[in-house]
Design a protein around this motif. Structure first.
Motif, short mmCIF file in Angstrom:
data_model
loop_
_atom_site.label_atom_id
_atom_site.label_comp_id
_atom_site.label_asym_id
_atom_site.label_seq_id
_atom_site.Cartn_x
_atom_site.Cartn_y
_atom_site.Cartn_z
N ALA A 143 0.82 -1.22 0.00
CA ALA A 143 0.00 0.00 0.00
C ALA A 143 0.85 1.26 0.00
CB ALA A 143 -0.93 0.00 1.22
N LEU A 144 2.06 1.19 0.54
CA LEU A 144 2.93 2.37 0.55
C LEU A 144 3.38 2.70 -0.87
CD1 LEU A 144 4.50 4.59 1.94
CD2 LEU A 144 6.30 2.92 2.47
N ILE A 145 3.70 1.68 -1.66
CA ILE A 145 4.09 1.91 -3.05
C ILE A 145 2.93 2.53 -3.82
CG2 ILE A 145 4.83 0.80 -5.19
CD1 ILE A 145 6.19 -1.34 -3.48
N SER A 146 1.74 1.96 -3.64
CA SER A 146 0.56 2.48 -4.33
C SER A 146 0.27 3.91 -3.93
CB SER A 146 -0.65 1.60 -4.03
OG SER A 146 -0.48 0.28 -4.52
N ALA A 147 0.38 4.21 -2.64
CA ALA A 147 0.11 5.57 -2.17
C ALA A 147 1.12 6.55 -2.71
CB ALA A 147 0.12 5.60 -0.64
N ALA A 148 2.39 6.16 -2.77
CA ALA A 148 3.42 7.05 -3.29
C ALA A 148 3.14 7.41 -4.75
CB ALA A 148 4.79 6.40 -3.16
N ILE A 149 2.74 6.41 -5.54
CA ILE A 149 2.44 6.67 -6.96
C ILE A 149 1.21 7.55 -7.09
CG2 ILE A 149 1.73 5.59 -9.12
CD1 ILE A 149 3.46 3.17 -8.31
N ALA A 150 0.14 7.23 -6.36
CA ALA A 150 -1.10 7.99 -6.47
C ALA A 150 -0.92 9.43 -6.03
CB ALA A 150 -2.19 7.31 -5.65
N ARG A 152 7.44 -3.76 10.31
CA ARG A 152 7.15 -3.82 8.88
C ARG A 152 7.84 -2.66 8.15
NH1 ARG A 152 1.86 -2.44 8.32
NH2 ARG A 152 1.87 -3.11 6.12
N PRO A 153 8.14 -2.83 6.85
CA PRO A 153 8.77 -1.75 6.09
C PRO A 153 7.86 -0.53 6.01
CG PRO A 153 8.09 -3.53 4.64
CD PRO A 153 7.92 -4.03 6.03
N ALA A 154 8.46 0.66 6.14
CA ALA A 154 7.65 1.88 6.24
C ALA A 154 8.24 3.05 5.48
CB ALA A 154 7.46 2.25 7.71
N VAL A 155 9.15 2.79 4.52
CA VAL A 155 9.75 3.89 3.78
C VAL A 155 10.05 3.44 2.35
CG1 VAL A 155 12.10 3.30 4.55
CG2 VAL A 155 11.61 5.62 3.74
N CYS A 156 9.86 4.35 1.41
CA CYS A 156 10.30 4.12 0.04
C CYS A 156 10.84 5.44 -0.51
CB CYS A 156 9.16 3.60 -0.85
SG CYS A 156 7.79 4.77 -1.09
N HIS A 177 16.80 2.10 12.11
CA HIS A 177 16.21 1.46 10.93
C HIS A 177 15.08 0.51 11.29
CE1 HIS A 177 18.53 2.93 7.55
NE2 HIS A 177 19.62 2.86 8.28
N ALA A 178 15.04 0.02 12.52
CA ALA A 178 13.93 -0.84 12.91
C ALA A 178 12.60 -0.09 12.84
CB ALA A 178 14.14 -1.39 14.32
N LEU A 179 12.64 1.22 13.03
CA LEU A 179 11.41 2.01 12.98
C LEU A 179 10.79 2.01 11.59
CD1 LEU A 179 12.72 4.96 15.15
CD2 LEU A 179 10.93 3.33 15.82
N THR A 180 11.62 1.79 10.56
CA THR A 180 11.11 1.70 9.19
C THR A 180 11.30 0.31 8.61
OG1 THR A 180 13.23 2.59 8.39
CG2 THR A 180 11.41 4.15 8.66
N GLY A 181 11.65 -0.66 9.44
CA GLY A 181 11.80 -2.04 8.97
C GLY A 181 12.88 -2.22 7.94
N THR A 182 14.02 -1.51 8.12
CA THR A 182 15.08 -1.55 7.11
C THR A 182 16.46 -1.86 7.67
OG1 THR A 182 15.22 0.88 7.24
CG2 THR A 182 13.90 -0.05 5.44
N THR A 183 16.54 -2.57 8.81
CA THR A 183 17.86 -3.10 9.17
C THR A 183 18.19 -4.20 8.17
OG1 THR A 183 17.25 -4.96 10.60
CG2 THR A 183 17.21 -2.76 11.60
N PRO A 184 19.46 -4.57 8.02
CA PRO A 184 19.77 -5.67 7.09
C PRO A 184 19.06 -6.96 7.45
CG PRO A 184 21.70 -5.00 8.37
CD PRO A 184 20.67 -3.96 8.59
N TRP A 185 18.81 -7.17 8.74
CA TRP A 185 18.11 -8.38 9.15
C TRP A 185 16.68 -8.40 8.60
CZ3 TRP A 185 16.95 -10.20 14.85
CH2 TRP A 185 16.80 -11.58 14.86
N HIS A 186 16.06 -7.21 8.48
CA HIS A 186 14.70 -7.14 7.95
C HIS A 186 14.64 -7.55 6.48
CE1 HIS A 186 14.07 -4.65 11.58
NE2 HIS A 186 12.80 -4.96 11.44
N ALA A 187 15.75 -7.41 5.76
CA ALA A 187 15.77 -7.84 4.37
C ALA A 187 15.89 -9.35 4.25
CB ALA A 187 16.92 -7.17 3.63
N ALA A 188 16.35 -10.01 5.32
CA ALA A 188 16.58 -11.45 5.29
C ALA A 188 15.48 -12.24 5.98
CB ALA A 188 17.92 -11.78 5.94
#
Length: 396
Positions: free
Chosen positions: A12-19, A274-278, A257-268
């Motif tokens: 939904a974040l990707i969709s919202a960013a585009i819209a 949950r991821p919260a930034v694009c 990065h845990a606040l936006t779900g983007t530590t390297p561990w979150h990628a694995a």
């Protein structure tokens, strides 16, 4: 890599960013932040920290000290920030957060010590006796006694290049006595960075030698009769790592990065956060079979070896393509990124482009913008800010 997780766990974040981009509510070169998810991530971290008796401080440099995100973090239960530098301290306090920790990783410059003391940080890290004296003098002029954390190190500790510094851990008893002897300051505890690191081989998080250094120094301090010692242990923090830190004696944790779900561990691994930034861009022009999209925020925090970056591209969230992308190398100015356009794809000037990578907004010239209401299908922009947390000049 992070785009895959974003598409799966927060599409939904990707969709919202585009819209919002296509409707003119978001500009290109913007880090788009899902404020509701950031608040939920903060709540998960704060709840687990509270259960374990840990004090959490939020690191917000990654998201450009965005004031709306700071407020979302406070809504989630983390009320104080750690400031990587004085700009962080100013921005987070302007947003209403208490200043929980200052001086680590970046020491406070001499000429800014008075400004730092005026913000009354709960903890102020020093790497040397000279810096401790500056902090104490500034606190005295501000009329209060300052709690100081000593950054310590020993042989075998791990530091990123350029992050080295601090007191030798073998001298911690003398260091504590020396800080206590200062007027208007006292020894409050110890810190290092990083206490934990992602291990790409095991695809998990491991303890560093630095964490053992903290444990050994804390034991010596306790044996000397010192109680209520603060042990600050930042590095690859997640809800899932807090128990390990608490078992090592850590008392303060610093999720970033845990606040936006983007530590390297979150990628694995799918962790509670949950991821919260694009990163949002748009196509500027086409040349030689490639689409060029605006840059400005294409600094990718290099926690993984080079990999094929991709972007979601489209005018409409319901009809997008995923294209391979080439970003400028770190030594180049990121005026544009480039997209490989297959023969069957239709990419035009003004097309929205959404990237997912590990961001460090504060070192870029990008905007940051918080968005709310993704779960209701009615996303709205809370505000648009510069990468240092100040008001953006972009017209609404």
């Amino acid at each position: 890599m992070f785009l895959d997780v974003l598409r799966r766990r927060n599409p939904a974040l990707i969709s919202a960013a585009i819209a919002l981009h296509q409707s003119g509510h978001l500009p290109a070169n913007t880090y788009v932040l899902d404020l509701d998810t950031i608040s939920a991530n903060a709540h998960a971290l704060a709840t687990e920290a509270g259960r374990l008796g840990l004090t959490p401080f939020a690191m917000t440099k990654q998201i450009g000290r965005n004031p709306d995100a700071c407020r979302a973090i406070m809504e989630g239960g983390i009320e104080a920030a750690v400031a990587v530098d004085m700009e962080c301290a100013r921005a987070t306090t302007r947003a209403g957060m208490r200043l929980g920790h200052l001086g680590h990783l970046v020491q406070v410059p001499r000429a800014e010590a008075a400004a730092a003391a005026a913000m009354r940080p709960a903890n102020w890290t020093v790497f040397s006796t000279d810096k401790a004296r500056q902090a104490a003098t500034a606190a005295g002029h501000a009329g209060h006694d300052q709690a100081l954390l000593a950054r310590i190190h020993t042989e075998g500790d791990e530091f990123y290049s350029g992050h080295e510094g601090g007191f030798p851990a073998r001298d911690i008893l003398a260091v504590a006595d020396g800080l206590d002897a200062l007027d208007s300051a006292h020894f409050a505890g110890i810190t290092t960075f990083p206490a934990l690191l992602f291990d790409p081989e095991t695809r998990s998080v491991r303890r560093t030698r630095n964490l053992a250094t903290l444990e050994q120094a804390a034991t010596r301090l306790h044996d000397q009769g010192r109680t209520n010692i603060q042990i600050n242990g930042p590095g690859t923090t997640s809800t899932e790592t807090l128990a390990a830190l608490a078992s090592a004696g850590v008392t303060q944790v610093e999720p970033g990065h845990a606040l936006t779900g983007t530590t390297p561990w979150h990628a694995a691994t799918d962790l509670p956060e949950r991821p919260a930034v694009c990163y949002l861009s748009e196509v500027s022009h086409l040349y030689g079979g490639r689409a060029y999209c605006f840059g400005g925020g294409m600094y990718v925090d290099p926690v993984f070896p080079p990999y094929q970056v991709q972007a979601v591209v489209g005018h409409d969230p319901s009809s997008t393509a995923t294209l391979d992308a080439t970003l400028p190398p770190p030594q180049a100015i990121d005026y544009y990124g480039q997209l490989e356009v297959p023969a069957h794809a239709v990419v035009e000037t003004g097309t929205s482009v959404v990237f997912g990578f590990r961001v460090q907004a504060f070192v870029t010239r990008a905007y940051t913008a918080g968005v709310r209401g993704l779960a209701t299908g009615n996303p709205r922009v809370a505000g648009i800010w510069a990468a240092d947390g100040s008001a953006a000049s972009w017209p609404r």
